[in-house]
Motif scaffolding. Structure first.
Motif, mmCIF file in Angstrom:
data_model
loop_
_atom_site.group_PDB
_atom_site.id
_atom_site.type_symbol
_atom_site.label_atom_id
_atom_site.label_comp_id
_atom_site.label_asym_id
_atom_site.label_seq_id
_atom_site.Cartn_x
_atom_site.Cartn_y
_atom_site.Cartn_z
ATOM 1 N N SER A 5 20.978 60.167 99.712
ATOM 2 C CA SER A 5 20.253 61.430 99.548
ATOM 3 C C SER A 5 21.077 62.423 98.745
ATOM 4 C CB SER A 5 19.907 62.026 100.915
ATOM 5 O OG SER A 5 21.074 62.463 101.574
ATOM 6 N N TYR A 44 8.990 77.741 96.759
ATOM 7 C CA TYR A 44 9.293 76.403 96.275
ATOM 8 C C TYR A 44 8.010 75.589 96.242
ATOM 9 C CZ TYR A 44 13.624 78.263 98.168
ATOM 10 O OH TYR A 44 14.678 79.074 98.473
ATOM 11 N N ASN A 45 7.957 74.638 95.351
ATOM 12 C CA ASN A 45 6.783 73.791 95.239
ATOM 13 C C ASN A 45 7.165 72.342 95.539
ATOM 14 O OD1 ASN A 45 4.122 73.167 94.780
ATOM 15 N ND2 ASN A 45 4.407 72.920 92.581
ATOM 16 N N PHE A 46 7.731 72.126 96.726
ATOM 17 C CA PHE A 46 8.190 70.795 97.105
ATOM 18 C C PHE A 46 7.111 70.027 97.851
ATOM 19 C CE2 PHE A 46 12.400 73.057 97.147
ATOM 20 C CZ PHE A 46 12.943 72.375 96.079
ATOM 21 N N LYS A 47 7.202 68.702 97.748
ATOM 22 C CA LYS A 47 6.372 67.818 98.548
ATOM 23 C C LYS A 47 7.189 67.466 99.796
ATOM 24 C CE LYS A 47 4.250 64.505 96.321
ATOM 25 N NZ LYS A 47 4.034 63.358 95.410
ATOM 26 N N HIS A 48 6.638 67.774 100.980
ATOM 27 C CA HIS A 48 7.339 67.588 102.251
ATOM 28 C C HIS A 48 6.808 66.358 102.979
ATOM 29 C CE1 HIS A 48 9.025 71.697 102.094
ATOM 30 N NE2 HIS A 48 7.880 71.981 101.498
ATOM 31 N N TRP A 73 1.921 70.791 99.934
ATOM 32 C CA TRP A 73 1.841 69.341 100.093
ATOM 33 C C TRP A 73 2.732 68.940 101.263
ATOM 34 C CZ3 TRP A 73 4.265 64.799 100.567
ATOM 35 C CH2 TRP A 73 3.603 63.635 100.179
ATOM 36 N N ILE A 101 6.194 59.579 97.678
ATOM 37 C CA ILE A 101 7.158 60.167 96.732
ATOM 38 C C ILE A 101 7.419 61.656 97.039
ATOM 39 C CG2 ILE A 101 7.866 60.327 94.322
ATOM 40 C CD1 ILE A 101 5.600 58.331 93.675
ATOM 41 N N PRO A 102 7.895 61.961 98.269
ATOM 42 C CA PRO A 102 8.168 63.359 98.596
ATOM 43 C C PRO A 102 9.460 63.851 97.959
ATOM 44 C CG PRO A 102 8.854 61.966 100.396
ATOM 45 C CD PRO A 102 8.204 61.065 99.366
ATOM 46 N N ASP A 103 9.580 65.166 97.849
ATOM 47 C CA ASP A 103 10.830 65.773 97.404
ATOM 48 C C ASP A 103 11.796 65.924 98.571
ATOM 49 O OD1 ASP A 103 9.981 66.327 94.660
ATOM 50 O OD2 ASP A 103 8.629 67.782 95.578
ATOM 51 N N LEU A 104 11.228 66.241 99.743
ATOM 52 C CA LEU A 104 12.044 66.463 100.939
ATOM 53 C C LEU A 104 11.524 65.621 102.083
ATOM 54 C CD1 LEU A 104 12.168 70.350 100.736
ATOM 55 C CD2 LEU A 104 14.058 68.801 100.254
#
Length: 112
Positions: A5, A44-48, A73, A101-104
């Motif tokens: 990570s 932030y525009n993260f995918k969780h 998301w 495919i998440p960011d976090l």
């Protein structure tokens, strides 16, 4: 997974104690929940992706988050609770994460 990570943050008071023992005077505990809430504030525009805990808890968190921001998301997966995890269990967990495919990835555990 942890070794690969970009950032791994462990939640817990003992980490702040250790930091103080090592000489950090300004270190303080930041809970995983507080960090999670900061990331949801809209800057932030993260995918969780939520991993762990129960399916019921994950669903409640997702509903609560989406009630505040429908565009955010967030998805999750609760692996089955059992004594030991084998290689196939790990493959299934990684497959669930990789298909989204998440960011976090937020990892939670509960004791049963």
């Amino acid at each position: 997974a942890i070794n690969e990570s970009l950032v791994s943050v462990a939640d817990g008071t003992p980490l702040s104690w250790f930091g103080k023992l090592e000489g950090s005077k300004k270190i303080e505990r930041i809970s995983g929940l507080n960090l999670f809430e900061k990331f949801l504030e809209g800057k932030y525009n993260f995918k969780h992706f939520l991993l762990g805990d129960t399916a019921e808890t994950i669903s409640k968190i997702i509903l609560k988050v989406r009630s505040k921001d429908k565009a955010l998301w967030i998805k999750g997966y609760s692996p089955p609770f059992k004594g030991e995890f084998g290689e196939q269990d790990n493959i299934e967990i990684f497959s669930k994460i990789n298909e989204e495919i998440p960011d976090l990835v937020w990892v939670s555990g509960i004791c049963q």
